[in-house]
Scaffold this motif. Structure first.
Motif, PDB file in Angstrom:
ATOM      1  N   GLN A   1     -24.666 184.026 -20.677  1.00  0.00           N
ATOM      2  CA  GLN A   1     -23.387 183.447 -21.200  1.00  0.00           C
ATOM      3  C   GLN A   1     -24.001 182.299 -21.647  1.00  0.00           C
ATOM      4  O   GLN A   1     -24.764 181.689 -22.336  1.00  0.00           O
ATOM      5  N   VAL A   2     -22.361 182.358 -22.571  1.00  0.00           N
ATOM      6  CA  VAL A   2     -22.789 181.031 -24.753  1.00  0.00           C
ATOM      7  C   VAL A   2     -22.390 179.857 -23.594  1.00  0.00           C
ATOM      8  O   VAL A   2     -20.693 180.130 -23.490  1.00  0.00           O
ATOM      9  N   GLN A   3     -22.626 178.957 -23.880  1.00  0.00           N
ATOM     10  CA  GLN A   3     -22.257 177.711 -23.600  1.00  0.00           C
ATOM     11  C   GLN A   3     -21.839 177.096 -24.874  1.00  0.00           C
ATOM     12  O   GLN A   3     -22.632 176.905 -25.811  1.00  0.00           O
ATOM     13  N   LEU A   4     -20.928 175.954 -24.942  1.00  0.00           N
ATOM     14  CA  LEU A   4     -21.681 175.384 -26.802  1.00  0.00           C
ATOM     15  C   LEU A   4     -21.002 173.618 -25.621  1.00  0.00           C
ATOM     16  O   LEU A   4     -19.594 173.654 -25.140  1.00  0.00           O
ATOM     17  N   VAL A   5     -21.885 172.458 -26.009  1.00  0.00           N
ATOM     18  CA  VAL A   5     -21.780 171.363 -25.232  1.00  0.00           C
ATOM     19  C   VAL A   5     -22.190 170.335 -26.418  1.00  0.00           C
ATOM     20  O   VAL A   5     -22.606 170.722 -27.423  1.00  0.00           O
ATOM     21  N   GLU A   6     -20.898 169.928 -26.163  1.00  0.00           N
ATOM     22  CA  GLU A   6     -19.860 168.645 -27.686  1.00  0.00           C
ATOM     23  C   GLU A   6     -20.366 167.587 -26.941  1.00  0.00           C
ATOM     24  O   GLU A   6     -20.228 166.559 -25.921  1.00  0.00           O
ATOM     25  N   SER A   7     -21.100 166.582 -28.036  1.00  0.00           N
ATOM     26  CA  SER A   7     -20.927 165.121 -27.369  1.00  0.00           C
ATOM     27  C   SER A   7     -20.697 164.212 -29.022  1.00  0.00           C
ATOM     28  O   SER A   7     -21.103 164.520 -29.854  1.00  0.00           O
ATOM     29  N   GLY A   8     -20.622 163.411 -28.200  1.00  0.00           N
ATOM     30  CA  GLY A   8     -20.922 162.088 -29.611  1.00  0.00           C
ATOM     31  C   GLY A   8     -18.669 161.872 -29.777  1.00  0.00           C
ATOM     32  O   GLY A   8     -19.338 160.437 -30.922  1.00  0.00           O
ATOM     33  N   GLY A   9     -18.320 161.943 -29.767  1.00  0.00           N
ATOM     34  CA  GLY A   9     -16.869 161.569 -29.426  1.00  0.00           C
ATOM     35  C   GLY A   9     -17.242 160.048 -28.658  1.00  0.00           C
ATOM     36  O   GLY A   9     -17.610 159.242 -28.163  1.00  0.00           O
ATOM     37  N   GLY A  10     -15.688 159.238 -29.147  1.00  0.00           N
ATOM     38  CA  GLY A  10     -16.049 158.097 -28.458  1.00  0.00           C
ATOM     39  C   GLY A  10     -14.241 156.999 -29.220  1.00  0.00           C
ATOM     40  O   GLY A  10     -14.116 157.714 -30.029  1.00  0.00           O
ATOM     41  N   LEU A  11     -14.493 155.361 -28.977  1.00  0.00           N
ATOM     42  CA  LEU A  11     -13.495 155.096 -29.291  1.00  0.00           C
ATOM     43  C   LEU A  11     -14.652 154.053 -30.475  1.00  0.00           C
ATOM     44  O   LEU A  11     -15.465 153.685 -30.058  1.00  0.00           O
ATOM     45  N   VAL A  12     -14.234 153.419 -31.917  1.00  0.00           N
ATOM     46  CA  VAL A  12     -14.407 153.465 -33.404  1.00  0.00           C
ATOM     47  C   VAL A  12     -12.958 152.767 -33.904  1.00  0.00           C
ATOM     48  O   VAL A  12     -12.222 152.927 -34.126  1.00  0.00           O
ATOM     49  N   GLN A  13     -13.176 151.334 -34.633  1.00  0.00           N
ATOM     50  CA  GLN A  13     -12.385 150.766 -35.201  1.00  0.00           C
ATOM     51  C   GLN A  13     -12.399 151.867 -36.614  1.00  0.00           C
ATOM     52  O   GLN A  13     -13.831 151.928 -37.404  1.00  0.00           O
ATOM     53  N   ALA A  14     -11.464 151.415 -37.505  1.00  0.00           N
ATOM     54  CA  ALA A  14     -11.404 151.901 -38.756  1.00  0.00           C
ATOM     55  C   ALA A  14     -12.385 151.225 -39.804  1.00  0.00           C
ATOM     56  O   ALA A  14     -13.172 150.062 -39.209  1.00  0.00           O
TER      57      ALA A  14
END
Length: 120
Positions: A1-14
């Motif tokens: 079984q193949v899994q893609l695990v993403e991380s690193g998103g969030g809220l940031v100012q311009a």
């Protein structure tokens, strides 16, 4: 079984920065291309950047000079360094692994998506 695990998103100012990561796990022989796409509310999913196994890269015009894609073939991981973020970069970012070789067959996989929100 193949899994893609993403991380690193969030809220940031311009003007700020974020780094996205996507690790692909499973009994994989190779991955031809790895990339990032994004989808803002009410819009279609668009390419942000893609990197081939050999290192060739394509960027959307809107992110050229601000975003950098890279990959670690030994770890089947792709990164997206996002600098000088703008409110219009706000979207759900999806990782894509294209032409993933498992045995003698090829498959296409998507991550679950990670939210990036840039405040003005």
């Amino acid at each position: 079984q193949v899994q893609l695990v993403e991380s690193g998103g969030g809220l940031v100012q311009a003007g700020g920065s974020l780094r996205l990561s996507c690790a692909v796990s499973g009994r994989i022989s190779s991955i031809a291309a790895m990339g990032w796409y994004r989808q803002a509310p009410g819009k279609q999913r668009d390419l942000v950047a893609v990197i081939a196994r050999g290192g060739s890269i394509n960027y959307a015009d809107s992110v050229k000079g601000r975003f950098t894609i890279s990959r670690d073939n030994s770890e089947n991981t792709v990164y997206l360094q996002m600098n000088s973020l703008k409110p219009e970069d706000t979207a759900v970012y999806y990782c894509n692994a294209d032409r993933v070789r498992i045995g003698f067959k090829y498959y296409d996989y998507w991550g679950q998506g990670t939210q990036v929100t840039v405040s003005s």
